[in-house]
Design a protein around this motif. Structure first.
Motif, mmCIF file in Angstrom:
data_model
loop_
_atom_site.group_PDB
_atom_site.id
_atom_site.type_symbol
_atom_site.label_atom_id
_atom_site.label_comp_id
_atom_site.label_asym_id
_atom_site.label_seq_id
_atom_site.Cartn_x
_atom_site.Cartn_y
_atom_site.Cartn_z
ATOM 1 N N MET A 17 0.577 -1.103 -0.295
ATOM 2 C CA MET A 17 -0.039 0.094 -0.048
ATOM 3 C C MET A 17 0.624 1.370 -0.269
ATOM 4 S SD MET A 17 -2.745 -1.427 -0.147
ATOM 5 C CE MET A 17 -3.650 -2.650 1.746
ATOM 6 N N ASN A 18 1.322 1.400 0.715
ATOM 7 C CA ASN A 18 2.618 2.615 1.220
ATOM 8 C C ASN A 18 4.050 2.289 0.650
ATOM 9 O OD1 ASN A 18 3.035 0.468 3.231
ATOM 10 N ND2 ASN A 18 2.972 2.540 4.516
ATOM 11 N N SER A 19 4.271 0.964 -0.237
ATOM 12 C CA SER A 19 5.536 1.052 -0.766
ATOM 13 C C SER A 19 6.091 2.049 -1.596
ATOM 14 C CB SER A 19 5.596 -0.220 -1.877
ATOM 15 O OG SER A 19 5.239 -0.211 -2.960
ATOM 16 N N PRO A 20 7.278 2.191 -1.495
ATOM 17 C CA PRO A 20 7.924 3.503 -1.599
ATOM 18 C C PRO A 20 8.351 3.359 -2.781
ATOM 19 C CG PRO A 20 9.847 2.877 -0.005
ATOM 20 C CD PRO A 20 7.977 2.066 -0.369
ATOM 21 N N SER A 21 7.810 3.889 -3.828
ATOM 22 C CA SER A 21 8.237 4.527 -5.340
ATOM 23 C C SER A 21 9.232 5.721 -5.574
ATOM 24 C CB SER A 21 7.251 4.528 -6.374
ATOM 25 O OG SER A 21 6.223 5.620 -5.407
ATOM 26 N N LEU A 22 9.948 5.321 -5.802
ATOM 27 C CA LEU A 22 11.218 5.878 -6.177
ATOM 28 C C LEU A 22 11.248 6.939 -7.109
ATOM 29 C CD1 LEU A 22 14.677 4.280 -4.779
ATOM 30 C CD2 LEU A 22 13.592 6.435 -4.138
ATOM 31 N N SER A 23 9.681 7.893 -7.332
ATOM 32 C CA SER A 23 9.906 8.431 -9.009
ATOM 33 C C SER A 23 10.432 9.741 -8.708
ATOM 34 C CB SER A 23 7.876 8.650 -8.795
ATOM 35 O OG SER A 23 8.313 9.622 -8.254
ATOM 36 N N PHE A 24 10.403 10.382 -9.757
ATOM 37 C CA PHE A 24 11.197 11.442 -9.966
ATOM 38 C C PHE A 24 10.210 12.783 -9.568
ATOM 39 C CE2 PHE A 24 12.438 15.340 -11.709
ATOM 40 C CZ PHE A 24 13.453 15.877 -12.315
ATOM 41 N N ALA A 25 9.201 12.748 -9.406
ATOM 42 C CA ALA A 25 8.811 14.311 -8.760
ATOM 43 C C ALA A 25 8.488 13.191 -6.906
ATOM 44 C CB ALA A 25 7.510 13.818 -9.023
ATOM 45 N N ARG A 26 8.648 12.325 -6.321
ATOM 46 C CA ARG A 26 8.940 12.254 -5.350
ATOM 47 C C ARG A 26 10.189 13.035 -5.024
ATOM 48 N NH1 ARG A 26 7.672 8.308 -0.469
ATOM 49 N NH2 ARG A 26 9.928 8.092 -0.060
ATOM 50 N N LEU A 27 10.983 12.866 -5.596
ATOM 51 C CA LEU A 27 12.611 12.840 -4.610
ATOM 52 C C LEU A 27 12.595 14.353 -4.839
ATOM 53 C CD1 LEU A 27 14.990 10.437 -7.172
ATOM 54 C CD2 LEU A 27 14.986 10.885 -4.473
ATOM 55 N N ARG A 28 11.990 14.983 -6.127
ATOM 56 C CA ARG A 28 12.022 16.296 -5.773
ATOM 57 C C ARG A 28 11.099 16.949 -5.051
ATOM 58 N NH1 ARG A 28 11.715 20.648 -10.557
ATOM 59 N NH2 ARG A 28 10.077 22.145 -8.806
ATOM 60 N N ARG A 29 10.329 16.323 -4.594
ATOM 61 C CA ARG A 29 9.193 16.725 -3.230
ATOM 62 C C ARG A 29 10.312 16.907 -2.366
ATOM 63 N NH1 ARG A 29 4.772 13.394 -4.361
ATOM 64 N NH2 ARG A 29 5.539 12.664 -2.466
ATOM 65 N N GLU A 30 10.894 15.655 -1.869
ATOM 66 C CA GLU A 30 11.299 15.457 -0.914
ATOM 67 C C GLU A 30 13.073 15.880 -0.135
ATOM 68 O OE1 GLU A 30 10.934 11.393 0.268
ATOM 69 O OE2 GLU A 30 9.569 11.697 0.546
ATOM 70 N N LEU A 31 13.526 16.671 -1.675
ATOM 71 C CA LEU A 31 15.027 17.058 -1.647
ATOM 72 C C LEU A 31 14.834 18.538 -1.838
ATOM 73 C CD1 LEU A 31 16.513 13.479 -3.170
ATOM 74 C CD2 LEU A 31 16.616 14.111 -0.200
ATOM 75 N N PHE A 32 14.279 18.282 -2.841
ATOM 76 C CA PHE A 32 14.477 19.602 -3.100
ATOM 77 C C PHE A 32 13.302 20.843 -3.056
ATOM 78 C CE2 PHE A 32 17.436 16.944 -5.479
ATOM 79 C CZ PHE A 32 18.502 18.068 -5.077
#
Lengths: 250, 398
Positions: B1-16
């Motif tokens: 359900m909450n498996s972390p998917s390493l998407s570009f958008a997610r990276l951007r949201r969390e790191l930048f």
């Protein structure tokens, strides 16, 4: 519900006095006689010593003066005597005190298999029947944490019954329950009384006391103030302290 | 359900998320890259691993006689099988959670690259591959078919460990027809694991008894336990180790005093027991008093109430702290090198003192760190699995 006059005495408490280690006197000479098949309801304001009193019957609390005889056995400090009494006296607590690490079924079968050393299959059969009687046999494999408060208290009653006790003590069994769950627990207790179980119940449930009790005992400040049949107690109390208490709870 | 998917958008949201976040992220990434490449360069080009490659046997078992080492191989095989069995049964239902997959990959990597990097002889490399394969196959089989086994049999499985421990002691020290190998010849990882496991196995029951003693109603027992726990916890382990080496020799007549290795093992045991007792006590304190009252009011005598109601619940609370204590204990065994025993660190110091390998400290210490990390990680993973298993509401059991 009323017992025959010559029914054997199950609990006989005479002049019971108890001091807590801090010097506070919780019981100031309490007398009570409970005959087989009787349902005695103990009422009273909080701090009146009613819970402490029924907890002396199975030695969860000690006492310093007086005597208590349970089912023909005088309560002494002898551990084996105490264990023998506890086998015959079931207790239901305000906080249920189910064993959270065991399933509902295991909660029921633990004591009979360990203490009475009865075969496991036989006890499980009996436990399932008891759970059916209190209306929760479909939850037998669940853990207490997965049940509602009312269901947990009914499991606690079934757990005590599984030891086939001769006396049942109830220490404010419905006080920790949500209002809508009180009735399901009282119904189980009512049926138990109808089947002739000897019961001592500490409770504030007036309706239960009226319908089920053989006698109502009012305690205040560590003493018995009044002891009367329920009809008389609730309609025509003899003591000022009783009238005061009744006006506060109604 | 909450498996972390390493998407570009997610990276951007969390790191930048904000400019400042972006700067911090870039700075950290740059720092990590610099450290990482420096370390890799050292590891691949500057470090000289000959110091390890030439001394693998010494690090593993010390001066254990070569012609008797088959006994240790046999023990390793048995241990691998038992580990696989317990691991598979703890998980059950043939499932491989992410932690398990990771562990399996690390194990395979260690077996293949570890034995290759250490330039072990081919037969020995093959042995390690075989042992790793055995462990994983048994784990797979145990997980696959655990449901089919009858429950009484499953309940006997934990007994495998004490039995294996006794078998292991015979295999290591000899007797019963095997040639005796005196404790003085044990060393390296063998000695470290032996001391740690001995202390872990014995300090646990001792700690439980001390915790119960501390809450006992008998004043003598209570004060005795308090005194013991507080005295041990107030003294540094190293002083107790020296004390143990000296005092036992005085107290017991010459022949009866245990060997230095065993003296140290007992001191470790008594030391850890005091800490385990405090961990268990925290579990006992956390338990509502109504639990004991309910058990007693059902007619259970005190010892049965403790065994079936109080301790199982207290242990679940105390388990993480207790395992933490075991991990500390494992690391504390390095102090044995200070009292002259050739445990892993002691062996390493003799190797580093060898003129042939002068100045190769970094390589040796790095290997030690990795070895200890592996052992502690195994303990930690095992305890996590046990915790999940003990939790009645865990999905694996409900």
């Amino acid at each position: 519900m009323t017992s025959p006059a010559n029914a054997p005495v199950m609990i006989e408490a005479r002049g019971v006095e108890k001091w807590y280690p801090n010097g506070f006197q919780a019981l100031r000479g309490v007398d009570l006689t409970v005959c087989q098949g009787e349902v005695v309801v103990i009422m009273g304001p909080s701090g009146s010593g009613k819970s402490t009193f029924i907890r002396t019957f199975n030695a969860l609390e000690d006492f310093q003066k007086g005597s208590i005889v349970v089912d023909g056995r005088p309560l002494t400090n002898d551990v084996r005597n105490i264990d023998a009494i506890r086998r015959e006296v079931g207790m239901v607590f305000q906080q249920f005190n189910l064993f959270p690490h065991l399933t509902v079924l295991e909660n029921l079968t633990l004591a009979p298999t360990l203490v009475r050393q009865r075969p496991k299959q036989e006890v499980e059969q009996q436990a399932l029947e008891l759970l059916e009687r209190v209306g929760i046999h479909e939850q037998a494999r669940k853990y207490p944490g997965q049940l509602s408060g009312g269901q947990q208290q009914r499991v606690a009653i079934a757990r005590s019954l599984c030891m086939e006790p001769r006396i049942m003590l109830f220490d404010e069994p419905t006080s920790a329950l949500d209002p809508e769950m009180v009735q399901e627990v009282l119904a189980v207790m009512q049926e138990l009384a109808r089947d002739g179980m000897t019961m001592v119940v500490v409770t504030h449930e007036v309706r239960f006391a009226r319908q089920v009790a053989s006698r109502v005992v009012l305690m205040a400040e560590g003493q018995v103030v009044e002891e009367a049949p329920p009809e008389q107690f609730f309609t025509n109390p003899q003591h000022e302290r009783s009238r005061q208490f009744l006006s506060q709870i109604s | 359900m909450n498996s972390p998917s390493l998407s570009f958008a997610r990276l951007r949201r969390e790191l930048f998320a904000t400019p400042l976040d972006g700067v911090i992220t870039l700075a950290l990434v740059g720092f990590l890259l610099a450290v990482g490449t420096a370390f890799l360069r050292w590891m691949l080009f500057q470090a000289e691993w000959a110091v390890i490659q030439a001394n693998t046997t010494l690090f593993a078992v010390g001066r254990y006689p070569i012609e008797q080492q088959w006994r240790l191989w046999l023990l390793t095989v048995l241990l691998a099988a038992a580990t696989g069995l317990s691991w598979g049964l703890l998980r059950g239902k043939g499932s491989w959670p992410r932690n398990d997959q990771l562990t399996a990959v690390i194990l395979i990597a260690l077996a293949v690259f570890g034995s290759w990097g250490l330039k072990l002889e081919l037969p020995i490399q093959l042995r390690w591959w075989g042992i790793t394969a055995l462990l994983l196959v048994v784990r797979w089989a145990a997980g696959r078919w655990s449901q089919a086994l009858p429950a009484p049999l499953l309940r006997l499985v934990p007994l495998v460990w004490p039995v294996l421990y006794l078998v292991g002691m015979v295999l290591i020290s000899g007797g019963l027809g095997l040639m005796r190998v005196p404790p003085g010849e044990w060393g390296g990882l063998l000695l470290t694991l032996l001391e740690a496991s001995f202390a872990i196995l014995l300090c646990f029951p001792l700690g439980v008894l001390l915790a119960l003693g501390r809450r006992s109603e008998l004043p003598l027992l209570r004060w005795g336990s308090v005194l013991y726990i507080e005295f041990i916890r107030g003294a540094p382990l190293i002083t107790l180790l020296f004390l143990g080496q000296n005092i036992l020799g005085f107290l017991l007549p010459g022949g009866l005093a245990p060997d230095r290795v065993w003296r140290a093992a007992w001191v470790l045991t008594f030391f850890a027991a005091a800490y385990v007792a405090e961990a268990v006590r925290s579990g006992l304190v956390a338990l509502p008093p109504g639990q004991l009252e309910a058990a007693r009011s059902l007619g259970l005598p005190m010892h049965q109430a403790l065994i079936h109601v109080v301790l199982p619940q207290a242990m679940r609370v105390a388990l993480p702290a207790t395992v933490g204590q075991f991990i500390t204990l494992l690391q504390d065994t390095t102090l044995l090198s200070l009292i002259g025993l050739l445990d892993l660190l002691g062996t390493a110091r003799t190797v580093m003192a060898n003129p042939e390998f002068l100045g190769k400290n970094a390589e040796v210490y790095l290997v030690l760190a990795v070895l200890f990390w592996c052992c502690c990680a195994a303990l930690g993973l095992g305890s996590r699995a046990l915790e999940t298993r003990l939790n009645p509401l865990a999905p694996s059991k409900a």
